[in-house]
Write an enzyme that holds these catalytic residues in place. Structure first.
Site, PDB file in Angstrom:
ATOM      1  N   ASN A 210      -7.682 -19.018  -4.859  1.00  0.00           N
ATOM      2  CA  ASN A 210      -8.730 -19.018  -3.836  1.00  0.00           C
ATOM      3  C   ASN A 210     -10.021 -19.585  -4.429  1.00  0.00           C
ATOM      4  OD1 ASN A 210     -10.307 -16.752  -5.028  1.00  0.00           O
ATOM      5  ND2 ASN A 210      -8.395 -15.668  -4.644  1.00  0.00           N
ATOM      6  N   ASP A 305      -2.933  -3.160  -4.082  1.00  0.00           N
ATOM      7  CA  ASP A 305      -4.384  -3.133  -3.861  1.00  0.00           C
ATOM      8  C   ASP A 305      -5.011  -2.346  -5.019  1.00  0.00           C
ATOM      9  OD1 ASP A 305      -7.023  -2.582  -3.083  1.00  0.00           O
ATOM     10  OD2 ASP A 305      -6.488  -2.746  -0.971  1.00  0.00           O
ATOM     11  N   ILE A 306      -5.554  -3.064  -5.977  1.00  0.00           N
ATOM     12  CA  ILE A 306      -6.049  -2.440  -7.217  1.00  0.00           C
ATOM     13  C   ILE A 306      -7.151  -1.437  -6.903  1.00  0.00           C
ATOM     14  CG2 ILE A 306      -7.082  -2.902  -9.473  1.00  0.00           C
ATOM     15  CD1 ILE A 306      -5.979  -5.793  -9.203  1.00  0.00           C
TER      16      ILE A 306
HETATM   17  N1  CTP Z   1      -9.052  -5.858  -4.020  1.00  0.00           N
HETATM   18  C1  CTP Z   1      -8.294  -5.362  -5.042  1.00  0.00           C
HETATM   19  N2  CTP Z   1      -6.948  -5.641  -5.098  1.00  0.00           N
HETATM   20  C2  CTP Z   1      -6.343  -6.377  -4.158  1.00  0.00           C
HETATM   21  C3  CTP Z   1      -7.108  -6.880  -3.084  1.00  0.00           C
HETATM   22  C4  CTP Z   1      -8.466  -6.614  -3.050  1.00  0.00           C
HETATM   23  O1  CTP Z   1      -8.837  -4.697  -5.925  1.00  0.00           O
HETATM   24  N3  CTP Z   1      -5.055  -6.625  -4.245  1.00  0.00           N
HETATM   25  C5  CTP Z   1     -10.485  -5.539  -3.948  1.00  0.00           C
HETATM   26  C6  CTP Z   1     -11.414  -6.711  -4.120  1.00  0.00           C
HETATM   27  O2  CTP Z   1     -11.773  -6.900  -5.467  1.00  0.00           O
HETATM   28  C7  CTP Z   1     -12.594  -6.309  -3.255  1.00  0.00           C
HETATM   29  C8  CTP Z   1     -11.950  -5.541  -2.134  1.00  0.00           C
HETATM   30  O3  CTP Z   1     -10.722  -5.051  -2.644  1.00  0.00           O
HETATM   31  O4  CTP Z   1     -13.445  -5.409  -3.926  1.00  0.00           O
HETATM   32  C9  CTP Z   1     -11.688  -6.417  -0.953  1.00  0.00           C
HETATM   33  O5  CTP Z   1     -10.924  -5.692  -0.056  1.00  0.00           O
HETATM   34  P1  CTP Z   1      -9.865  -6.366   0.911  1.00  0.00           P
HETATM   35  O6  CTP Z   1      -9.327  -5.270   1.773  1.00  0.00           O
HETATM   36  O7  CTP Z   1      -8.905  -7.209   0.199  1.00  0.00           O
HETATM   37  O8  CTP Z   1     -10.810  -7.206   1.768  1.00  0.00           O
HETATM   38  P2  CTP Z   1     -10.899  -8.659   2.205  1.00  0.00           P
HETATM   39  O9  CTP Z   1      -9.909  -9.518   1.497  1.00  0.00           O
HETATM   40  O10 CTP Z   1     -12.332  -9.012   2.101  1.00  0.00           O
HETATM   41  O11 CTP Z   1     -10.589  -8.558   3.730  1.00  0.00           O
HETATM   42  P3  CTP Z   1      -9.406  -8.097   4.693  1.00  0.00           P
HETATM   43  O12 CTP Z   1      -9.676  -6.640   4.924  1.00  0.00           O
HETATM   44  O13 CTP Z   1      -9.688  -8.924   5.866  1.00  0.00           O
HETATM   45  O14 CTP Z   1      -8.101  -8.381   4.037  1.00  0.00           O
END
Ligand code: CTP
Length: 410
Positions: A210, A305-306
């Site tokens: 990205n 989702d970390i």
């Molecule tokens: N994050 C993470 N691990 C992931 C995905 C996201 O730690 N696999 C963290 C990112 O570092 C950021 C936050 O989660 O702090 C973003 O949340 P996310 O739900 O992924 O949001 P967006 O991608 O902005 O939006 P959407 O909710 O539309 O997917």
């Protein structure tokens, strides 16, 4: 580096080729306004002439433990008390072992044993000597006693081999010395930051990624270090240099970032997820995929989702998430904070060239029962403001927790 002005720094030099770098270290410390004394081991004097250090530090070099004249001028106990901090650079494998065992049979070891000042070691040795379980055990016992171990770095070694064993550069050591004296809003805390994009391999030559540059995460890591925190930066691929006094762990994929965060999170007081982690990954093909006439359909699976996983731990650190939104920024940020169980969310508006790269940015910050706007500013300035807010909320949360514990006891 004002913080080092008039500080009394004792540099211990032991016998390794990196002793020549200690000359530059002493010179730079003097430039920073520090008062410097040098203790050399007998082996160090085989690598660099004591006269060099005498000229650079402006004082005779201290070498012998059992020298009546030297002891009368400034004995080992007075030297140990004189120092505001002691840095042994380079610290050879033998010096590390001797200090780990509390030896006091040469001047450097005796001073290190007698001091109550902060003691730091900058190891420099062959990579196999560094990796040896004996050295690692010695380092573990020194760390457990509060000794700071700075480095070693990886790279070309004087022995012609490659690996971990290079002494950190003088500028890096000076920044770390400054950190010993800086008292900021996050002094004594450990902050874990993720930054940058991830790369999800499709085959050995292709990947999905990205537009994240990593700038915001790096600026936050730098600002947290400035505020006195010990900072670990887990970074996806970027072109950025690691900020001073920040330990960088480099990863590529979302799975590697996840593993690196899990490895370090137990030690973290604050976790800031600034990385743009891929939400989907592919099972990479072992060989390059050849093009054909047919369309190529990718099957992607969800990554962990970390951030949500860290927030759901039994004893989570203070957890900060980012939200990149294209509309209804505050509303979406509040929903995300609740959904992932976060302490604080920093949200920005992206799209139409906003948000990515070396551009000014603005943030809407929300937490339980409150929120604020951080207006448009360069990322370095914005990061400092956000770290100040995070520090405030973090201390506030700890105070509240302490208050309720004392009420429970009463
Ligand atoms: N994050 C993470 N691990 C992931 C995905 C996201 O730690 N696999 C963290 C990112 O570092 C950021 C936050 O989660 O702090 C973003 O949340 P996310 O739900 O992924 O949001 P967006 O991608 O902005 O939006 P959407 O909710 O539309 O997917």
């Amino acid at each position: 580096m004002d913080v080092l002005a008039d500080k009394r720094i004792l540099i211990g030099v032991s016998g390794g080729i990196a002793a020549y770098k200690a000359c530059d270290l002493v010179r730079r410390l003097r430039e920073a306004g520090a008062e410097v004394r040098v203790v050399m081991t007998a082996a160090a004097a085989e690598f660099v002439a004591p006269l060099t250090f005498q000229a650079l530090s402006g004082h005779p070099v201290h070498r012998a433990l059992l020298d009546a004249d030297a002891e009368a001028a400034m004995g080992h106990i007075r030297l140990a008390r004189w120092a505001d901090a002691i840095l042994v650079a380079p610290a050879t494998a033998d010096t590390v072992a001797r200090l780990a065992h509390g030896r006091a049979d040469d001047l450097l070891a005796a001073v290190c044993l007698a001091t109550t000042a902060p003691l730091a070691l900058a190891p420099a040795m062959n990579h196999a000597m560094w990796a040896h379980p004996a050295t690692q055990a010695n380092c573990a016992s020194l760390t457990a006693r509060g000794v700071h171990l700075w480095g070693p770095a990886e790279g070309d070694l004087a022995c012609g081999e490659q690996g971990a064993g290079r002494m950190l550069e003088p500028a890096d050591l000076i920044a770390r010395l400054a950190g010993l004296f800086a008292r900021g809003a996050l002094t004594g805390t450990t902050v874990l930051v993720t930054a940058g994009p991830t790369r999800e391999a499709l085959d050995p030559v292709r990947y999905l990624t990205n537009r994240s540059s990593g700038r915001m995460g790096y600026a936050l890591a730098a600002a947290a270090a400035e505020a006195g925190a010990r900072v670990i930066l887990v970074s996806g691929p970027t072109t950025l240099e690691p900020p001073a006094r920040v330990r960088r762990v480099e990863v590529e994929s979302a799975a590697q970032m996840h593993a690196a965060v899990l490895e370090h999170v137990a030690a973290a007081d604050i976790f800031i997820a600034a990385a743009a982690v891929a939400d989907y990954t592919a099972a990479p093909a072992a060989h390059k995929i050849k093009k054909g006439a047919q369309p190529w359909t990718l099957r992607l699976t969800r990554t962990a989702d970390i951030l949500a996983e860290v927030a759901a731990r039994p004893h989570p650190p203070f957890t900060v998430g980012f939200a990149a939104e294209t509309e209804r920024v505050v509303e979406n940020a509040r929903a995300k904070r609740m959904r992932k169980g976060l302490d604080l969310v920093a949200a920005n508006l992206v799209g139409d060239g906003r948000g990515f790269g070396d551009v000014d940015s603005a943030l809407e910050v929300v937490w339980e029962g409150g929120g604020t706007s951080l207006p448009q500013a360069p990322k370095a300035r914005l990061a400092r403001s956000l770290i100040a807010l995070v520090a405030e909320r973090y201390h506030d949360k700890n105070r509240t927790a302490q208050d309720s514990r004392s009420q429970d006891r009463a």
